[in-house]
Enzyme design. Structure first.
Site, short mmCIF file in Angstrom:
data_model
loop_
_atom_site.label_atom_id
_atom_site.label_comp_id
_atom_site.label_asym_id
_atom_site.label_seq_id
_atom_site.Cartn_x
_atom_site.Cartn_y
_atom_site.Cartn_z
N THR A 187 0.82 -1.21 0.00
CA THR A 187 0.00 0.00 0.00
C THR A 187 0.85 1.26 0.00
O THR A 187 0.48 2.28 -0.59
CB THR A 187 -0.92 -0.02 1.25
OG1 THR A 187 -1.82 -1.11 1.12
CG2 THR A 187 -1.71 1.26 1.41
N THR A 224 0.97 -4.67 3.87
CA THR A 224 0.70 -5.02 5.27
C THR A 224 0.01 -6.38 5.43
O THR A 224 -0.03 -6.90 6.53
CB THR A 224 -0.19 -3.95 5.92
OG1 THR A 224 -1.37 -3.77 5.12
CG2 THR A 224 0.56 -2.64 6.05
N1 GLU Z 1 -4.46 -2.95 2.66
C1 GLU Z 1 -4.01 -3.55 1.44
C2 GLU Z 1 -5.16 -4.36 0.86
O1 GLU Z 1 -5.37 -5.49 1.17
C3 GLU Z 1 -2.72 -4.29 1.64
C4 GLU Z 1 -2.05 -4.68 0.35
C5 GLU Z 1 -0.77 -5.44 0.54
O2 GLU Z 1 -0.53 -6.07 1.54
O3 GLU Z 1 0.05 -5.43 -0.43
O4 GLU Z 1 -5.94 -3.85 0.13
#
Ligand code: GLU
Length: 333
Positions: A15, A97
């Site tokens: 992100t 994350t």
């Molecule tokens: N918050 C993001 C999503 O799941 C995280 C993306 C990631 O971990 O690359 O949309």
């Protein structure tokens, strides 16, 4: 000659370098897949120049749920080559994350260095109103460049807080305080006065003090995770065995209880030599190795989340297939 620490930056995606459609796009940006170009994240953070001499090193960029074992193994090699060539005093890795805590634990167990390696992400994309990634990144550089961060294992720094890569877990889908140490808390803070302060130290061996060295590996043993729920019939366990799993983590109910049908499937898998590690879907607390587990040659996950137990079991399987030895690893790391 500047006295600032040298910090290497490895951007792996997620992100923090994502770009949304507008400043209120806090959720859909991942599907659009747009990212800042090389150098742009650094360019948007000129304040870093007063914290560290930061050099960006290339790595592939992915959403973190797209990573595979090979990405981890290449990341370990990239980190070692930076330190072997003495290109940095510390390293910051930006990361999505969703799986950041798995990567943090993997690095915590496999890096053969005392130098700080700090992994950081963001809960909001780079384009968002109140994007958290910029301050997170600046703080991560502070942590990576601070001599007091040496010898603490792979660290995760987010939301002003520093966690051990072993202990930290994501506890919310969108909140900026998503990362927590649950029972174990944080190690310290990268605080408002610009200081990096530590209050705790993990007693769990890490980095140079583990038996795991993956620098020459191209793959890891397959380990799957199976979640228990009312009526789970063991089909997922049989499927994992059929897919070639050498280990299976049970995310059991409560203190580590699969269903009776799953228990039968685990016994079948164990007879074929698959290592079974009983964990819990609860989210905190230990799973202990009961006499029944010892009798069946099963292992208990201690207080590792199932996906972290998967990391440790895969690494343990690079060394041994003896359940008692593997339990020693779970008791140790
Ligand atoms: N918050 C993001 C999503 O799941 C995280 C993306 C990631 O971990 O690359 O949309």
């Amino acid at each position: 000659m500047s006295k600032l620490p040298r910090v290497a930056l490895i951007i792996t995606g997620g992100t923090i370098d994502s770009v949304g459609t507008d400043r209120l796009d806090l959720a859909w940006y991942i599907e659009a897949g747009k990212r800042l170009n090389t150098g742009e994240l650094l360019a948007q953070l000129p304040e870093l120049e007063s914290i560290a001499r930061v050099e960006e090193f290339p790595f592939r960029r992915l959403p973190s749920h797209a990573l595979v074992d090979k990405d981890w193994l290449d990341l370990v090699r990239t980190i070692h080559s930076i330190f072997d060539d003495d290109r940095a005093d510390g390293i910051v890795i930006t990361h999505g994350t969703n799986t950041i805590e798995e990567t943090a634990y993997f690095l915590n167990l496999t890096l053969k260095t005392d130098r700080p390696v700090v992994i950081v992400g963001a809960m909001r994309p780079s384009s968002a109103l109140s994007a958290d990634g910029y301050l997170n990144l600046l703080n991560a550089a502070r942590v990576a460049g601070d001599p007091s961060s040496r010898g603490r294992g792979a660290l995760l720094a987010m939301n002003d807080t520093i966690y051990s890569g072993r202990d930290v877990t994501k506890t919310a889908t969108y909140r900026v305080q998503a990362f927590q140490g649950r029972d174990l808390g944080p190690l310290g803070y990268s605080d408002a006065d610009g200081k990096v302060v530590y209050y705790h130290q993990s007693v769990k061996p890490h980095t140079v003090n583990t038996e795991f060295d993956v620098r020459d590996r191209q793959s890891l043993p397959r380990v799957d995770v199976v979640v228990s729920y009312v009526g789970a019939d063991g089909a997922m366990i049989d499927a994992a065995v059929a897919a070639g799993a050498r280990g299976i983590i049970s995310a059991g109910t409560g203190a580590g209880r699969p269903t009776p049908a799953e228990d039968e499937a685990f016994n079948r898998a164990s007879k074929k030599g698959v290592i079974i590690c009983i964990g819990t879907r609860v989210g905190s607390g230990r799973v202990v190795r009961s006499p029944g587990l010892v009798r069946r040659g099963f292992v208990a996950s201690d207080n590792l989340q199932p996906w972290k137990a998967r990391v440790l079991l895969a690494l343990a399987l690079t060394k041994t297939s003896d359940p008692d030895e593997i339990q020693r690893c779970f008791n140790t790391y």
